[in-house]
Scaffold this motif. Structure first.
Motif, PDB file in Angstrom:
ATOM      1  N   VAL A 152      47.550   0.808  10.422  1.00 60.30           N
ATOM      2  CA  VAL A 152      47.980   0.680  11.827  1.00 60.30           C
ATOM      3  C   VAL A 152      47.051  -0.333  12.492  1.00 60.30           C
ATOM      4  N   ASP A 153      47.639  -1.278  13.257  1.00 61.88           N
ATOM      5  CA  ASP A 153      46.816  -2.327  13.866  1.00 61.88           C
ATOM      6  C   ASP A 153      47.186  -2.559  15.323  1.00 61.88           C
ATOM      7  N   GLY A 154      46.365  -2.034  16.234  1.00 65.90           N
ATOM      8  CA  GLY A 154      46.528  -2.352  17.657  1.00 65.90           C
ATOM      9  C   GLY A 154      47.811  -1.836  18.293  1.00 65.90           C
ATOM     10  N   VAL A 155      48.141  -0.573  18.022  1.00 65.77           N
ATOM     11  CA  VAL A 155      49.399  -0.012  18.541  1.00 65.77           C
ATOM     12  C   VAL A 155      49.157   0.762  19.839  1.00 65.77           C
ATOM     13  N   SER A 156      50.029   0.537  20.837  1.00 66.62           N
ATOM     14  CA  SER A 156      49.956   1.270  22.113  1.00 66.62           C
ATOM     15  C   SER A 156      51.337   1.807  22.482  1.00 66.62           C
TER      16      SER A 156
ATOM     17  N   GLY B 167      60.957   3.206  11.178  1.00 66.52           N
ATOM     18  CA  GLY B 167      60.571   2.027  10.386  1.00 66.52           C
ATOM     19  C   GLY B 167      60.625   2.389   8.912  1.00 66.52           C
ATOM     20  N   GLU B 168      60.569   1.345   8.079  1.00 66.91           N
ATOM     21  CA  GLU B 168      60.606   1.580   6.627  1.00 66.91           C
ATOM     22  C   GLU B 168      59.344   2.306   6.189  1.00 66.91           C
ATOM     23  N   SER B 169      59.367   2.836   4.970  1.00 70.27           N
ATOM     24  CA  SER B 169      58.156   3.513   4.508  1.00 70.27           C
ATOM     25  C   SER B 169      57.049   2.462   4.364  1.00 70.27           C
ATOM     26  N   GLY B 170      55.828   2.857   4.708  1.00 72.17           N
ATOM     27  CA  GLY B 170      54.716   1.909   4.684  1.00 72.17           C
ATOM     28  C   GLY B 170      54.520   1.211   6.020  1.00 72.17           C
ATOM     29  N   SER B 171      55.290   1.606   7.037  1.00 64.53           N
ATOM     30  CA  SER B 171      55.145   0.922   8.334  1.00 64.53           C
ATOM     31  C   SER B 171      54.008   1.504   9.160  1.00 64.53           C
ATOM     32  N   GLY B 172      53.482   2.655   8.777  1.00 59.91           N
ATOM     33  CA  GLY B 172      52.333   3.232   9.480  1.00 59.91           C
ATOM     34  C   GLY B 172      52.682   4.389  10.394  1.00 59.91           C
ATOM     35  N   LYS B 173      53.962   4.790  10.397  1.00 64.58           N
ATOM     36  CA  LYS B 173      54.366   5.822  11.372  1.00 64.58           C
ATOM     37  C   LYS B 173      53.738   7.191  11.077  1.00 64.58           C
TER      38      LYS B 173
ATOM     39  N   GLY C 220      60.190   3.937  19.178  1.00 63.15           N
ATOM     40  CA  GLY C 220      59.308   2.827  18.861  1.00 63.15           C
ATOM     41  C   GLY C 220      59.619   2.382  17.444  1.00 63.15           C
ATOM     42  N   VAL C 221      59.886   1.095  17.264  1.00 65.10           N
ATOM     43  CA  VAL C 221      60.187   0.571  15.926  1.00 65.10           C
ATOM     44  C   VAL C 221      58.913  -0.046  15.370  1.00 65.10           C
ATOM     45  N   MET C 222      58.471   0.459  14.225  1.00 64.27           N
ATOM     46  CA  MET C 222      57.220  -0.006  13.606  1.00 64.27           C
ATOM     47  C   MET C 222      57.524  -0.941  12.444  1.00 64.27           C
ATOM     48  N   TYR C 223      56.686  -1.960  12.284  1.00 57.59           N
ATOM     49  CA  TYR C 223      56.776  -2.804  11.092  1.00 57.59           C
ATOM     50  C   TYR C 223      55.372  -3.130  10.602  1.00 57.59           C
ATOM     51  N   LEU C 224      55.076  -2.751   9.404  1.00 55.57           N
ATOM     52  CA  LEU C 224      53.816  -3.068   8.730  1.00 55.57           C
ATOM     53  C   LEU C 224      52.598  -2.831   9.635  1.00 55.57           C
ATOM     54  N   GLY C 225      52.540  -1.642  10.220  1.00 52.69           N
ATOM     55  CA  GLY C 225      51.370  -1.241  10.995  1.00 52.69           C
ATOM     56  C   GLY C 225      51.363  -1.707  12.434  1.00 52.69           C
ATOM     57  N   MET C 226      52.425  -2.410  12.857  1.00 47.81           N
ATOM     58  CA  MET C 226      52.453  -2.887  14.242  1.00 47.81           C
ATOM     59  C   MET C 226      53.727  -2.412  14.932  1.00 47.81           C
ATOM     60  N   MET C 227      53.653  -2.295  16.266  1.00 52.70           N
ATOM     61  CA  MET C 227      54.826  -1.874  17.017  1.00 52.70           C
ATOM     62  C   MET C 227      55.664  -3.112  17.324  1.00 52.70           C
ATOM     63  N   ALA C 228      56.904  -3.113  16.843  1.00 53.35           N
ATOM     64  CA  ALA C 228      57.774  -4.262  17.080  1.00 53.35           C
ATOM     65  C   ALA C 228      58.481  -4.135  18.432  1.00 53.35           C
TER      66      ALA C 228
END
Ligand code: SF4
Length: 341
Positions: free
Chosen positions: A41-45, A58-64, A239-247
């Motif tokens: 997870v990187d810098g999510v708010s 989000g897909e698996s591995g997105s950090g959710k 919230g849609v997550m992609y690779l540790g970030m909130m899209a």
């Protein structure tokens, strides 16, 4: 129906980062190779409003799942803060966190993760009361468990009280796991893919049950799912997550009608539609989700994005509100604003 106050945040997550160290091989250990990290997870708010179902998709591995675990205090963040009902979790010691856990419970994907196979359902469900309500005597505890069994549809409750997990169906076990999570009357429930292992025939029933319990017990859910069809059934905001970030984060209806991020658009296009003649607007992007140990520069979605430009490879897009209560992190999101905006 409870009206959700957009200013009444039960949870506030700010600039949350969680990295996990990668196990180093023997040679790297001996010769002092550089420690590498999984950037989970990187810098999510984001916020979770009291009384809502906030979905993380989000897909698996997105950090959710990692975010969910940090929010309920099961894992500490690497940096950033999580505030629950005004309390910064980082200021609590282990005793403080333990007592707060009564108010933050988890429904896991696999009900066996929360039910002890050697305990009857009644004892497993009542265990939370033994820990968090030690003043309760055995009789009062049993009465509370019986009432909860009935609430989750495991009736006759006295029959199910004495059953062991292996003597029940998958759907009944997930109902028991829900009862176990709710017995301490939490405010926030982390539901991590709660129907993913259930039989297709009972999935909608479990979601209906969770909705009913949310209403009756004034709950707030953080609902984690890999598919937006399930989110559509139960969530208020997503919230849609992609690779540790909130899209992207938006109200459910807003997200479905005006998705502004190419990844959200692709996820929505992958949701099965009942009409076989209805055309999808955009196919799911090709390729695997990249390695979170070495995520792509700039926008992490750029290797799969159909509209990526040169700026996408070098600059991380800013997370900004382009419509009321609708946040997105994409350099070109304006392209998808409805005409007139
Ligand atoms: Fe695609 Fe660029 Fe937007 Fe990322 S910032 S989603 S790569 S257009």
């Amino acid at each position: 129906m409870r009206v959700i106050d957009p200013t009444d945040n039960l949870v506030e997550v700010r600039d949350l980062t969680k990295w996990f160290p990668v196990q180093q091989g023997l040679l790297a250990q001996v010769f002092g190779g550089k420690q590498r990290f999984v950037h989970a997870v990187d810098g999510v708010s984001f916020e979770i409003r009291r009384g809502e179902v906030f979905g993380l998709a989000g897909e698996s591995g997105s950090g959710k799942t990692t975010i969910g675990r940090v929010v309920v205090g099961l894992t500490p963040p690497t940096s950033g803060t999580v505030t629950f009902d005004g309390i910064d979790l980082s200021t609590l010691g282990s005793a403080g966190l333990r007592s707060l856990r009564k108010s933050m419970q988890v429904i896991f994907q696999d009900p066996m993760a929360s039910l002890n196979p050697r305990m009857s359902l009644g004892r497993s469900i009542g265990y939370g009361l033994e820990i968090h309500n030690p003043e309760m005597d055995a009789e009062a505890r049993r009465a509370a468990v019986v009432e909860m069994l009935e609430r989750v549809g495991l009736a006759p409750a006295n029959y199910f009280y004495n059953k062991f997990p292996h003597q029940t169906s998958g759907g009944q076990r997930q109902r028991a796991a829900i009862a176990r999570a709710l017995i301490t009357r939490p405010e926030l429930v982390l539901a991590d893919e709660p129907i993913a292992m259930a039989d297709v025939s009972v999935r909608a029933l479990l979601l209906d049950l969770m909705n009913e319990l949310k209403r009756d017990l004034s709950l707030t859910y953080l609902f984690i799912t890999h598919d937006l069809a399930t989110a559509k059934y139960i969530c208020d905001r997503v919230g849609v997550m992609y690779l540790g970030m909130m899209a992207e984060v938006a109200d459910l209806r807003e997200l479905y009608t005006h998705p502004l991020h190419p990844y959200s658009q692709a996820l929505l296009a992958a949701v099965p539609v009942p009409d076989p003649h209805q055309r999808r607007t955009q196919p799911m992007p090709e390729g695997e989700i990249p390695n979170p140990i070495n995520p792509p520069s700039g926008c992490r979605f750029h290797p799969r994005c159909p509209i990526a430009g040169s700026i996408c490879r070098t600059e991380v897009p800013t997370y900004r509100a382009l419509r009321p209560d609708h946040w997105v992190a994409c350099h070109y999101a304006e392209r998808y604003l409805p005409s007139g905006d």
